[in-house]
Design a protein around this motif. Structure first.
Motif, short mmCIF file in Angstrom:
data_model
loop_
_atom_site.label_atom_id
_atom_site.label_comp_id
_atom_site.label_asym_id
_atom_site.label_seq_id
_atom_site.Cartn_x
_atom_site.Cartn_y
_atom_site.Cartn_z
N MET A 195 50.46 36.61 37.85
CA MET A 195 49.01 36.72 37.65
C MET A 195 48.19 35.73 38.46
SD MET A 195 46.67 38.48 36.02
CE MET A 195 47.38 39.21 34.53
N PRO A 196 48.63 34.45 38.63
CA PRO A 196 47.79 33.53 39.42
C PRO A 196 47.50 34.02 40.83
CG PRO A 196 49.46 32.30 38.21
CD PRO A 196 49.80 33.76 38.05
N LEU A 197 48.44 34.72 41.44
CA LEU A 197 48.22 35.23 42.79
C LEU A 197 47.07 36.23 42.80
CD1 LEU A 197 51.93 35.76 43.86
CD2 LEU A 197 50.41 33.90 44.54
N TYR A 198 46.97 37.04 41.76
CA TYR A 198 45.88 38.02 41.67
C TYR A 198 44.56 37.32 41.41
CZ TYR A 198 43.68 42.53 40.72
OH TYR A 198 42.89 43.64 40.78
N LEU A 199 44.56 36.36 40.49
CA LEU A 199 43.31 35.69 40.14
C LEU A 199 42.74 34.89 41.30
CD1 LEU A 199 44.07 34.46 36.49
CD2 LEU A 199 42.66 36.41 37.21
N ARG A 200 43.58 34.43 42.19
CA ARG A 200 43.08 33.67 43.33
C ARG A 200 42.26 34.53 44.29
NH1 ARG A 200 44.69 28.50 45.03
NH2 ARG A 200 44.78 27.22 43.15
N LEU A 201 42.30 35.84 44.11
CA LEU A 201 41.42 36.72 44.90
C LEU A 201 39.96 36.47 44.58
CD1 LEU A 201 43.33 40.13 44.51
CD2 LEU A 201 43.34 38.62 46.51
N PHE A 202 39.70 35.81 43.44
CA PHE A 202 38.33 35.64 42.96
C PHE A 202 37.81 34.21 43.13
CE2 PHE A 202 40.36 38.85 40.04
CZ PHE A 202 39.92 39.95 40.76
N ASP A 203 38.37 33.50 44.11
CA ASP A 203 37.84 32.17 44.42
C ASP A 203 36.35 32.27 44.73
OD1 ASP A 203 40.03 30.58 44.05
OD2 ASP A 203 40.72 30.66 46.12
N GLY A 204 35.56 31.38 44.16
CA GLY A 204 34.12 31.39 44.37
C GLY A 204 33.37 32.17 43.32
N ILE A 205 34.07 32.89 42.45
CA ILE A 205 33.44 33.61 41.34
C ILE A 205 33.71 32.83 40.06
CG2 ILE A 205 33.36 35.80 40.07
CD1 ILE A 205 34.42 37.18 42.56
N SER A 206 32.73 32.75 39.18
CA SER A 206 32.90 31.97 37.96
C SER A 206 33.94 32.61 37.05
CB SER A 206 31.57 31.84 37.21
OG SER A 206 31.23 33.06 36.57
N ALA A 207 34.62 31.75 36.28
CA ALA A 207 35.62 32.24 35.33
C ALA A 207 34.99 33.17 34.30
CB ALA A 207 36.31 31.07 34.63
N GLY A 208 33.73 32.89 33.91
CA GLY A 208 33.04 33.74 32.96
C GLY A 208 32.84 35.15 33.49
N ASP A 209 32.47 35.27 34.77
CA ASP A 209 32.29 36.58 35.38
C ASP A 209 33.63 37.34 35.44
OD1 ASP A 209 29.64 36.09 35.68
OD2 ASP A 209 29.67 35.92 37.87
N VAL A 210 34.67 36.64 35.86
CA VAL A 210 35.99 37.28 35.96
C VAL A 210 36.45 37.74 34.58
CG1 VAL A 210 38.41 36.97 36.59
CG2 VAL A 210 36.62 35.94 38.01
N LEU A 211 36.27 36.88 33.57
CA LEU A 211 36.66 37.26 32.21
C LEU A 211 35.89 38.49 31.74
CD1 LEU A 211 38.05 36.75 29.46
CD2 LEU A 211 36.09 35.29 28.87
N ALA A 212 34.58 38.51 31.99
CA ALA A 212 33.77 39.65 31.56
C ALA A 212 34.26 40.95 32.20
CB ALA A 212 32.30 39.41 31.91
N HIS A 213 34.59 40.90 33.48
CA HIS A 213 35.12 42.09 34.14
C HIS A 213 36.47 42.48 33.54
CE1 HIS A 213 32.41 43.18 37.44
NE2 HIS A 213 32.12 41.88 37.55
N ARG A 214 37.33 41.51 33.29
CA ARG A 214 38.64 41.82 32.72
C ARG A 214 38.49 42.53 31.38
NH1 ARG A 214 42.80 36.81 32.91
NH2 ARG A 214 44.20 38.50 32.26
N VAL A 215 37.62 42.00 30.53
CA VAL A 215 37.43 42.59 29.20
C VAL A 215 36.81 43.98 29.29
CG1 VAL A 215 36.16 42.37 27.03
CG2 VAL A 215 37.31 40.37 28.01
N LEU A 216 35.72 44.09 30.07
CA LEU A 216 35.00 45.36 30.15
C LEU A 216 35.87 46.47 30.71
CD1 LEU A 216 32.35 46.92 29.84
CD2 LEU A 216 31.73 46.17 32.15
N TRP A 217 36.54 46.22 31.83
CA TRP A 217 37.34 47.27 32.45
C TRP A 217 38.61 47.54 31.67
CZ3 TRP A 217 34.21 49.96 34.88
CH2 TRP A 217 33.20 49.41 35.66
N SER A 218 39.11 46.54 30.98
CA SER A 218 40.25 46.78 30.09
C SER A 218 39.86 47.80 29.03
CB SER A 218 40.71 45.48 29.41
OG SER A 218 41.25 44.58 30.35
#
Length: 293
Positions: free
Chosen positions: A23-46
């Motif tokens: 999973m860390p390799l995938y999450l590193r695609l989002f460098d420069g994006i806030s953790a809150g934004d990434v979490l919101a996308h993960r939850v919503l699209w899940s």
């Protein structure tokens, strides 16, 4: 439970932890994006993808049945908040160069399962388990004293996922239904977060936006596998499988991301690894005794 069910649970558990290890390799695609934004996308699209899956497998009757059980809903609301907290801590840590701390937290996980079993289920607490838990506590203490602060990333991940697994073990519902309800409790918050963010829902380049949508899929597959395994395996077996994920994350953090492994953090890992060895040997001996009878 049949041997076939146990084998399926084992295969699902291994698959879940392999995905989490990468999973860390995938999450590193989002460098420069806030953790809150990434979490919101993960939850919503899940949630969206799970709803599609439920429609495809005609899972709406099971969902309606689950919604009519208040106690089950309360348990899944709690597990949903726990997994969202776990995702947030993990995402923040990976995006801020703290991947090693996540590995430490998940290495602590099997020993936390022991503690939960003893405290909440009144399970036996033989000497091997006592030594293993004590070594984990010593490992946390080393990092705390050396760095002048509690390793909150490690402890937070271990606690949130430990209680998540504990609750999911006692929720008698299929994995897809459970995940829909869990993410359904958190999805409105995620949608609100993204709606209020400057630029709207899709505000990055095409590849990044596609990867954020894909984060939902990457999130629910291992959770579904884990939920399937948790209903078919003992807590101790789940704990043994959990060595897979943090081992892979440790290797990624050190050899791919190049995070520093100072002497104090290494000492903490050594204590927890030693605790896991003691715990594993104790479990193998306990399993061998009935076999000899």
């Amino acid at each position: 439970m049949s041997n076939e069910q146990a084998r399926r649970g084992l295969a699902a558990g291994v698959g879940a932890f392999l995905i989490w290890g990468l999973m860390p390799l995938y999450l590193r695609l989002f460098d420069g994006i806030s953790a809150g934004d990434v979490l919101a996308h993960r939850v919503l699209w899940s949630f969206v993808l799970l709803a599609v899956a439920a429609a495809a497998i005609r899972g709406w009757p099971r969902l309606r049945a689950a919604l009519g059980r208040p106690r089950l809903l309360a348990m899944l609301a709690a597990s949903g908040l726990l997994i969202a907290t776990n995702w947030l801590i993990y995402t923040w840590a990976v995006l801020n160069g703290r991947t090693l701390d996540t590995s430490l937290g998940y290495f602590m996980q099997p020993l936390l399962n022991v503690a939960l079993g003893v405290l909440l289920l009144k399970e036996a607490f033989p000497p091997a388990k006592r030594i293993a838990v004590a070594l984990a506590v010593i490992g946390v203490a080393i990092v705390t004293v050396a760095h002048g602060a509690l390793p909150w990333v490690s402890v937070g991940l271990a606690l949130s996922f430990g209680f998540y697994g504990f609750i999911r073990k006692y929720t008698a519902v299929d994995p897809v239904t459970a995940l829909i309800v869990e993410t359904g409790f958190v999805a409105p918050l995620a949608a609100g977060w993204l709606a209020l963010a400057p630029g709207g829902l899709f505000r990055h380049d095409l590849i990044t936006d596609a990867a954020l949508v894909g984060a939902g899929l990457v999130s629910i597959i291992p959770l579904g596998l884990f939920g399937f395994a948790a209903r078919r395996l003992s807590l101790s077996t789940l704990g043994m499988l959990q060595y897979i994920g943090p081992s892979m994350v440790f290797l990624v953090a050190v050899f791919v991301f190049g995070e520093p492994l100072d002497i104090w953090r290494l000492a903490a890992f050594a204590c927890i690894w030693a605790g896991l060895v003691v715990f594993s040997i104790g479990g193998l001996r306990a399993a061998a005794i009935p076999a000899r009878r």
